[in-house]
Design an enzyme around this catalytic site. Sequence first.
Site, PDB file in Angstrom:
ATOM      1  N   ARG A 196       0.871  -1.319  -0.242  1.00 52.33           N
ATOM      2  CA  ARG A 196       0.090   0.090   0.157  1.00 52.33           C
ATOM      3  C   ARG A 196       0.834   1.304  -0.008  1.00 52.33           C
ATOM      4  O   ARG A 196       0.476   2.419  -0.423  1.00 52.33           O
ATOM      5  CB  ARG A 196      -1.103   0.177   1.018  1.00 52.33           C
ATOM      6  CG  ARG A 196      -2.166  -0.844   1.110  1.00 52.33           C
ATOM      7  CD  ARG A 196      -3.311  -0.792   2.092  1.00 52.33           C
ATOM      8  NE  ARG A 196      -2.707  -1.116   3.419  1.00 52.33           N
ATOM      9  CZ  ARG A 196      -2.897  -2.108   4.110  1.00 52.33           C
ATOM     10  NH1 ARG A 196      -3.438  -3.275   3.433  1.00 52.33           N
ATOM     11  NH2 ARG A 196      -2.795  -2.485   5.355  1.00 52.33           N
ATOM     12  N   SER A 248      -1.205 -16.202   6.450  1.00 52.62           N
ATOM     13  CA  SER A 248      -2.203 -15.350   7.063  1.00 52.62           C
ATOM     14  C   SER A 248      -3.375 -16.008   7.425  1.00 52.62           C
ATOM     15  O   SER A 248      -4.417 -15.567   7.245  1.00 52.62           O
ATOM     16  CB  SER A 248      -2.792 -14.245   5.726  1.00 52.62           C
ATOM     17  OG  SER A 248      -3.444 -13.219   6.596  1.00 52.62           O
ATOM     18  N   ASN A 300      -4.354 -18.231  13.400  1.00 47.56           N
ATOM     19  CA  ASN A 300      -4.060 -19.005  14.418  1.00 47.56           C
ATOM     20  C   ASN A 300      -4.762 -19.049  15.738  1.00 47.56           C
ATOM     21  O   ASN A 300      -5.006 -19.878  16.254  1.00 47.56           O
ATOM     22  CB  ASN A 300      -2.584 -19.020  14.911  1.00 47.56           C
ATOM     23  CG  ASN A 300      -1.917 -17.804  14.603  1.00 47.56           C
ATOM     24  OD1 ASN A 300      -2.682 -16.914  14.383  1.00 47.56           O
ATOM     25  ND2 ASN A 300      -0.406 -17.906  14.435  1.00 47.56           N
ATOM     26  N   CYS A 301      -5.214 -17.579  16.098  1.00 45.95           N
ATOM     27  CA  CYS A 301      -6.084 -17.561  17.144  1.00 45.95           C
ATOM     28  C   CYS A 301      -7.470 -18.483  17.180  1.00 45.95           C
ATOM     29  O   CYS A 301      -7.898 -18.626  18.283  1.00 45.95           O
ATOM     30  CB  CYS A 301      -6.237 -16.206  17.674  1.00 45.95           C
ATOM     31  SG  CYS A 301      -4.773 -15.022  17.257  1.00 45.95           S
ATOM     32  N   TYR A 344      14.804  -6.371   9.516  1.00 44.16           N
ATOM     33  CA  TYR A 344      14.206  -6.083  10.383  1.00 44.16           C
ATOM     34  C   TYR A 344      13.532  -7.343  11.193  1.00 44.16           C
ATOM     35  O   TYR A 344      13.504  -8.473  10.458  1.00 44.16           O
ATOM     36  CB  TYR A 344      12.839  -5.403   9.741  1.00 44.16           C
ATOM     37  CG  TYR A 344      13.096  -3.877   9.256  1.00 44.16           C
ATOM     38  CD1 TYR A 344      12.903  -2.812  10.095  1.00 44.16           C
ATOM     39  CD2 TYR A 344      13.686  -3.834   8.224  1.00 44.16           C
ATOM     40  CE1 TYR A 344      13.074  -1.772   9.525  1.00 44.16           C
ATOM     41  CE2 TYR A 344      14.093  -2.513   7.472  1.00 44.16           C
ATOM     42  CZ  TYR A 344      13.863  -1.208   8.442  1.00 44.16           C
ATOM     43  OH  TYR A 344      13.921  -0.228   7.953  1.00 44.16           O
ATOM     44  N   ALA A 345      12.926  -7.260  12.385  1.00 47.31           N
ATOM     45  CA  ALA A 345      12.444  -8.321  12.912  1.00 47.31           C
ATOM     46  C   ALA A 345      11.073  -7.829  13.705  1.00 47.31           C
ATOM     47  O   ALA A 345      11.062  -6.888  14.073  1.00 47.31           O
ATOM     48  CB  ALA A 345      13.368  -9.100  14.082  1.00 47.31           C
ATOM     49  N   GLY A 395       7.181  -9.542  15.697  1.00 49.10           N
ATOM     50  CA  GLY A 395       6.268 -10.492  16.303  1.00 49.10           C
ATOM     51  C   GLY A 395       6.937 -11.393  17.457  1.00 49.10           C
ATOM     52  O   GLY A 395       7.517 -10.928  18.364  1.00 49.10           O
TER      53      GLY A 395
END
Length: 817
Positions: A21, A38, A41-42, A280-281, A283
Amino acid sequence: MKTIIIGGVAGGASAAARLRRMDEHAEIIMVERGPDISFANCGLPYHIGEVIQDRDKLLVVTPDTLKAMLNIDIRVRSEVTNINREEKTIDIRNLETGQTYQETYDKLVLSPGAAPIVPPLPGVDLPGVFTLRNMQDMDRIKSFVDTRKPVRAVVVGGGFIGLEIAENLHHRGIEVTLIEMLNQVMAPIDYEMAALVHQHLIFKKIRLALGDGLKSIAKGEEGWLKVALSSGRNVDTEMVILSIGVRPETRLAKEAGLDLGIRGTIVANEAMQTSDPDIYAVGDAVEVSYRPTGNRTNLALAGPASRQGRIVADHICGRNVRFKGVIGTSVVKVFDLTVAAVGMNTKTLESAEIPFSSVIIHASNHAGYYPGASPMALKLLYNQEGEILGAQAVGVEGVDKRIDVISTAMQGGMRVYDLEELELAYAPPFNTSRDPANIVGFVAANQLRGDVKLVNWDQIDQIDRHSTTILDVRLPEELALGSIDGAINLPIETIRQHINEIPKDRSVLLYCQTGQRSYFASRILQQMGFDCYNLSGGYKTYSHAVGRQSNFDVFEHVSITSREEIKEIPPAIPLSVREFSVDACGLQCPGPILKLYNKIKEIDEGDVVTVYATDYGFTSDVEAWAKSTGNRLLEVDTVDGKIAAKIQKGAAKTVDERAALGRNKTMVIFSGDLDKAIAGCIIANGVIASGNQASMFFTFWGLNLLRKNEHVGVSKNLIERLFGWMMPRGTQKAKLSQMHMAGMGTAMIKGIMKKKNVDSLPIMLQTALDNGVHIQACQMSMDLMGIKREELIDGIEVVGVASMLAASDDSNAVIFI
Ligand code: FAD
């Protein structure tokens, strides 16, 4: 710009979508080890429980739709095996073909998540032992449940995921044993709040083993498994789910030489850049700052992962953005309860050595008069400056809203005093005009301003009973719910009439069911000069916290091997009985109990009344009430989210039966005679030895036994001085009631006692005190006889007659000596 994202779920998918975007021309490659990207998992536990029936609904987007929508190069079933930072390349293995190839990058985003921890214990790799992280794990568990139709399951770990799995397996008709190493489930909340969850799990017939750990799993007969616990207990089961936590997947980062932080997580700055600015990292695998303390932490939740993904994309596109850190706002559904928390809890505050205070309130989610109201327990932790450090809530509805409000307040730097002022939306179906978030602010601010002094449930045992009067200001009908040992029942409605009977030279600890009425009462007494303390959260919090938390041993000797056997057979009700119902929904305890009490008075023995309530405290209250009142609790269950308790009226209890309920003994020591006092002490110490409570109420001549042997200089008028001089002072001066023989008889009996190794009266009296016998001096007789408090030996409670009467209510014998 070419960006490669490793991991295509919460953090990775969010980064990819935002990047597109922000930059239509960017080259974006997403590499995902599994077949799905995507996915939700919840939602995985809820598909196992068939609450979410359609598996496809968990696939928020498929690789094809995402590719079409965002023009992202998605490579599923592909694993990144190596990062070469010098050359800015990664190695990717195609898991279908086994081929490995290289890809260059300008920017690399790591969102590899965290894997379930599998402890290195015997049997964890046996068939029937599962972990749950992704759609494939879910499919394996669901297929096992669908085809094998297990009767029993063991869930190891009482965190978010363990509780969700336990609920969903239970929903499939499986008898679940939940094993948790700590003494509580849900580590983010405090013990007394978790106690509410324990009681609910027990109510839902989960076998709850707290303070116990998994030791090994072995093969049993016919596909069953034998689970051995560290306590030495064993459980036969058909399946085991390990949900003891997650470990960040940071092998790649470690091998690439990136800086690692706590628990092996990847260190990142506020822009989520690792020690290599092109990598970058985000989660579960990343270390973040914990906002309340500024300490580094790791928080495996979807919200932060997704927000960090967005920040990374913005930063790659040149925006000056930063991730401010986390405060740990979380929520979970546990059967009919919602449990939510934010910020720090007692354990984390204590280990960080941060001074704090806390309050607990029980409030309604919306107006009590509007159908369906239910209570919630809300705890607030804060410091002396009024800064909010954390909050926790447990209830049926509206819990998430209050924690979100407080979380927002915390993030906005608001204080306890601001909660008092918060303007929140109100109409009866949604709220009360004073929202629970306001009320908890009022209570905390009251405490900070010194309008009320609070005592927590776990301080009750440390209270010095000799210098504190415990007042239970509930209605007498509520006492059937249980009470704190040694408390005197003085309903708030009568407190002003009896104010002179409350000893002023002692502190007063007040409690009611929730802490509200006792707060009102403490305001009355405080303004009359009493040193008052209110029990935070009231008897409700206290009784839940000191009550039984595990029910595992209840099931210990039950061996269930077929579905039929676990069905409960409800007790048969004869056709001739009349059935009534009472709607107590929306009422907070003791409301439902009082409604039940009034109905029971109206109906005949044998009639059955079903009480519908929304306060989950009622499930344990009704059991205690029925037991102590001689009525029969036939069943308690939930119907359409309401509690339905069926009670059959029993025969009115006879005086003897009522007395049998309390096995304590009360003694009124009127006489000051040596032999009688010895007899009283022997009985009192015997009562204590048999596990019951004894109180000795000394009045008139008996008071002389409690006087110190030596003279104490206190101010007295002439008559009082004369009276004091004429009366014997202390146990040394006590005489035999018969055969005193000018002192010879008394001296002889003392000699015999010494020879036979029988304690003397002073020692007996001290032993009784040490053993916890309530030794009380009658205030009124002391006034009449001019005896002052300072003249009495230490440890004596100076009380009004109400104390003696309250103790006698709980006794099956009152002995007059
Ligand atoms: P993930 O979403 O786990 O994604 C990481 C992906 O990276 C994985 O698919 C993995 O296959 C892939 N990967 C790893 N290494 C490589 C590699 N070398 N090459 C290619 N791909 C790789 N959080 C909440 O806030 N609320 C909840 O209710 C909630 N419920 C949950 C229920 C369950 C059953 C589970 C498992 C988690 C739940 N969570 C919940 C946690 C939440 O899902 C995670 O915090 C979130 O998904 C973390 O996002 P992530 O991107 O860091 O990792």
